[in-house]
Design an enzyme around this catalytic site. Structure first.
Site, PDB file in Angstrom:
ATOM      1  N   HIS A 222      -4.561  -6.269  -5.957  1.00 35.23           N
ATOM      2  CA  HIS A 222      -3.762  -5.953  -4.774  1.00 35.23           C
ATOM      3  C   HIS A 222      -2.435  -6.704  -4.703  1.00 35.23           C
ATOM      4  O   HIS A 222      -1.641  -6.474  -3.797  1.00 35.23           O
ATOM      5  CB  HIS A 222      -4.555  -6.244  -3.504  1.00 35.23           C
ATOM      6  CG  HIS A 222      -4.754  -7.723  -3.265  1.00 35.23           C
ATOM      7  ND1 HIS A 222      -5.684  -8.458  -3.932  1.00 35.23           N
ATOM      8  CD2 HIS A 222      -4.106  -8.579  -2.450  1.00 35.23           C
ATOM      9  CE1 HIS A 222      -5.620  -9.718  -3.528  1.00 35.23           C
ATOM     10  NE2 HIS A 222      -4.664  -9.825  -2.638  1.00 35.23           N
TER      11      HIS A 222
HETATM   12  C1  UD1 Z   1      -2.860 -10.543   2.323  1.00 34.83           C
HETATM   13  C2  UD1 Z   1      -2.497 -11.960   1.884  1.00 34.83           C
HETATM   14  C3  UD1 Z   1      -3.036 -12.214   0.488  1.00 34.83           C
HETATM   15  C4  UD1 Z   1      -4.503 -11.927   0.392  1.00 34.83           C
HETATM   16  C5  UD1 Z   1      -4.773 -10.513   0.889  1.00 34.83           C
HETATM   17  C6  UD1 Z   1      -6.248 -10.185   0.841  1.00 34.83           C
HETATM   18  C7  UD1 Z   1      -0.326 -12.778   2.763  1.00 34.83           C
HETATM   19  C8  UD1 Z   1       1.040 -13.151   2.379  1.00 34.83           C
HETATM   20  N1  UD1 Z   1      -1.050 -12.159   1.818  1.00 34.83           N
HETATM   21  O1  UD1 Z   1      -2.169  -9.650   1.482  1.00 34.83           O
HETATM   22  O2  UD1 Z   1      -2.819 -13.560   0.155  1.00 34.83           O
HETATM   23  O3  UD1 Z   1      -4.939 -12.069  -0.943  1.00 34.83           O
HETATM   24  O4  UD1 Z   1      -4.283 -10.392   2.216  1.00 34.83           O
HETATM   25  O5  UD1 Z   1      -6.488  -8.896   1.271  1.00 34.83           O
HETATM   26  O6  UD1 Z   1      -0.744 -13.037   3.868  1.00 34.83           O
HETATM   27  N2  UD1 Z   1      -3.324  -2.732   5.402  1.00 34.83           N
HETATM   28  C9  UD1 Z   1      -4.182  -1.783   5.905  1.00 34.83           C
HETATM   29  N3  UD1 Z   1      -5.208  -2.221   6.703  1.00 34.83           N
HETATM   30  C10 UD1 Z   1      -5.409  -3.530   6.997  1.00 34.83           C
HETATM   31  C11 UD1 Z   1      -4.506  -4.480   6.462  1.00 34.83           C
HETATM   32  C12 UD1 Z   1      -3.484  -4.063   5.662  1.00 34.83           C
HETATM   33  O7  UD1 Z   1      -4.051  -0.610   5.665  1.00 34.83           O
HETATM   34  O8  UD1 Z   1      -6.367  -3.858   7.711  1.00 34.83           O
HETATM   35  C13 UD1 Z   1      -2.202  -2.299   4.544  1.00 34.83           C
HETATM   36  C14 UD1 Z   1      -0.897  -2.638   5.206  1.00 34.83           C
HETATM   37  O9  UD1 Z   1      -0.419  -1.573   5.918  1.00 34.83           O
HETATM   38  C15 UD1 Z   1       0.002  -3.001   4.061  1.00 34.83           C
HETATM   39  C16 UD1 Z   1      -0.953  -3.465   2.965  1.00 34.83           C
HETATM   40  O10 UD1 Z   1      -2.253  -3.079   3.355  1.00 34.83           O
HETATM   41  O11 UD1 Z   1       0.685  -1.901   3.579  1.00 34.83           O
HETATM   42  C17 UD1 Z   1      -0.840  -4.944   2.735  1.00 34.83           C
HETATM   43  O12 UD1 Z   1      -1.298  -5.714   3.851  1.00 34.83           O
HETATM   44  P1  UD1 Z   1      -0.700  -7.160   4.202  1.00 34.83           P
HETATM   45  O13 UD1 Z   1      -1.471  -7.713   5.332  1.00 34.83           O
HETATM   46  O14 UD1 Z   1       0.767  -7.092   4.342  1.00 34.83           O
HETATM   47  O15 UD1 Z   1      -0.945  -8.072   2.941  1.00 34.83           O
HETATM   48  P2  UD1 Z   1      -2.054  -8.076   1.788  1.00 34.83           P
HETATM   49  O16 UD1 Z   1      -1.469  -7.447   0.581  1.00 34.83           O
HETATM   50  O17 UD1 Z   1      -3.363  -7.571   2.302  1.00 34.83           O
END
Ligand code: UD1
Length: 383
Positions: A222
């Site tokens: 991811h």
């Molecule tokens: C975050 C953490 C990372 C961790 C990861 C585990 C930071 C900087 N990064 O990254 O260290 O390894 O979590 O999962 O805090 N999304 C959904 N549903 C959700 C959450 C997110 O669809 O419940 C989508 C968001 O819209 C976004 C993507 O997933 O497009 C990334 O989510 P984001 O919370 O920005 O960071 P992660 O990549 O999950």
């Protein structure tokens, strides 16, 4: 003493669970000594990324949810700071506990220190040395500001000392994630693999049934550095589809970011159609642990999984060029090897690794009793 603990994203939930249980136990013996509030910033909001973990790990619901949601890093951090400052002004805690390296960790430690509230960082001192990784910025800032730095291993202490952190602020407590692993491994061991797959399969997928005791690879990916760029992602996907699935099925619980990017890059259908590529929704804690216990090989860019592979002994390819967790690497006795995202390197190490046996190891103080040491360190703090 009033403590506010902060969680925001999935890896935090496994770390807060044993701490919460420790506080509850302590309060039963010493009524009213510690008042504890749990704040969820809401960075992860899907049930499968958040609520499922609260239920499975028996964590009481958050007292306050800031509802921050998705956004750019500045949006997530800025909005969290604005909302969390209000909580701090109202609740006036003695301590704020932050965990790991997610955006909540950074945002809440800054907001707390600006109000002169003590900050304790659980999982302090990890360094990848790679400041293009958002988590590294979060670690650096949080550790610079924290009053009490609780480290998972001795290499982390060396990192902090090198950066000039006074010894008095540092305590070696071990790895709190391993408390969760030890508390839950029996339950996970009793789960049925086929049920896990059936219950979590991505819609409309046709897969070959996994036979009992069949070898399989387990995979998660991811990190923006692996999934946000088609030139990087596509060759990895080709290697998985053309080579790994020829050897054994791959079970891949897929992160929402990765699914979105595969769709953006027109790779989704191709992945979905391969019957030996078993795509699952993000899994619950016990389900993932069960798969990890049985996998022939793990391919991952997750820090937490590198650690769990070390204790379970699962041979692991870490799809990164560096790690903030060197104690998990084979050269330090662990189970994983860094392979970055270059397919030649991944292939070479993959071939070596599938011939490797499981070799569980337990770094110092990864003994399932870290949460108690964390709470003691806070209660005993005097500077
Ligand atoms: C975050 C953490 C990372 C961790 C990861 C585990 C930071 C900087 N990064 O990254 O260290 O390894 O979590 O999962 O805090 N999304 C959904 N549903 C959700 C959450 C997110 O669809 O419940 C989508 C968001 O819209 C976004 C993507 O997933 O497009 C990334 O989510 P984001 O919370 O920005 O960071 P992660 O990549 O999950």
């Amino acid at each position: 003493m009033k403590i506010i603990s902060v969680v925001g994203a999935r890896p935090n939930f496994m770390k807060i669970a044993p701490f919460m249980h420790e506080v509850i136990r302590f309060n039963e013996e010493h009524p009213d000594k510690v008042k504890h509030l749990l704040v969820h910033t809401g960075q992860h909001y899907d049930d499968r990324m958040s609520k499922a973990f609260f239920e499975a790990l028996n964590i009481p619901e958050a007292d306050i949810n800031l509802g921050i949601g998705s956004g750019t890093h500045a949006e997530q951090v800025g909005n969290t700071m604005i909302a969390f400052e209000k909580v701090l002004q109202k609740e006036k805690p003695d301590w704020v506990i932050v965990l790991g390296d997610v955006n909540a960790t950074l945002a809440c430690s800054v907001a707390a220190r600006k109000l002169h509230i003590r900050v304790c960082h659980i999982e302090a001192g990890l360094r990848s040395g790679d400041e293009r990784m958002p988590e590294e910025i979060n670690r650096l800032v949080t550790d610079r500001l924290s009053d009490l730095l609780l480290t998972p291993d001795k290499l982390s202490i060396e990192n902090l000392v090198k950066e000039g952190v006074p010894d008095a602020k540092i305590r070696f407590v071990g790895n709190i994630m391993i408390d969760t692993l030890e508390d839950n491994r029996d339950k996970a061991a009793n789960m049925d693999l086929s049920n896990i797959i059936e219950d979590n399969l991505i819609k409309d997928q046709k897969i070959d049934k996994l036979e009992r005791s069949q070898k399989f690879a387990l995979m998660t990916m991811h990190r923006p550095s692996n999934v946000d760029n088609k030139e990087v992602l596509e060759p990895i996907i080709r290697f998985l589809l053309d080579e790994v699935t020829e050897d054994m099925p791959i079970i891949w619980p897929i992160h929402p970011r990765t699914q979105k990017q595969l769709q953006n890059f027109n790779l989704w259908e191709e992945v979905l159609i391969n019957k030996r590529m078993i795509l699952l929704h993000p899994l619950g804690y016990h389900e993932m642990l069960r798969l990890n216990m049985a996998a022939t090989i793990m391919l991952t860019d997750s820090g937490g999984l590198q650690e769990e592979c070390t204790v379970l002994g699962t041979p692991c390819l870490t799809l990164r060029w560096n790690t903030e967790r060197p104690v998990t690497l084979r050269e330090y006795g662990g189970a994983s090897v860094l392979v970055g995202n270059n397919v030649e390197r991944i292939r070479k190490e993959y071939l070596k690794t599938i011939a490797t046996d499981r070799k569980p190891v337990r770094p110092e103080l990864w003994d399932g009793r870290t949460a108690g040491r964390c709470l003691n360190a806070i209660l005993e703090y005097e500077i």
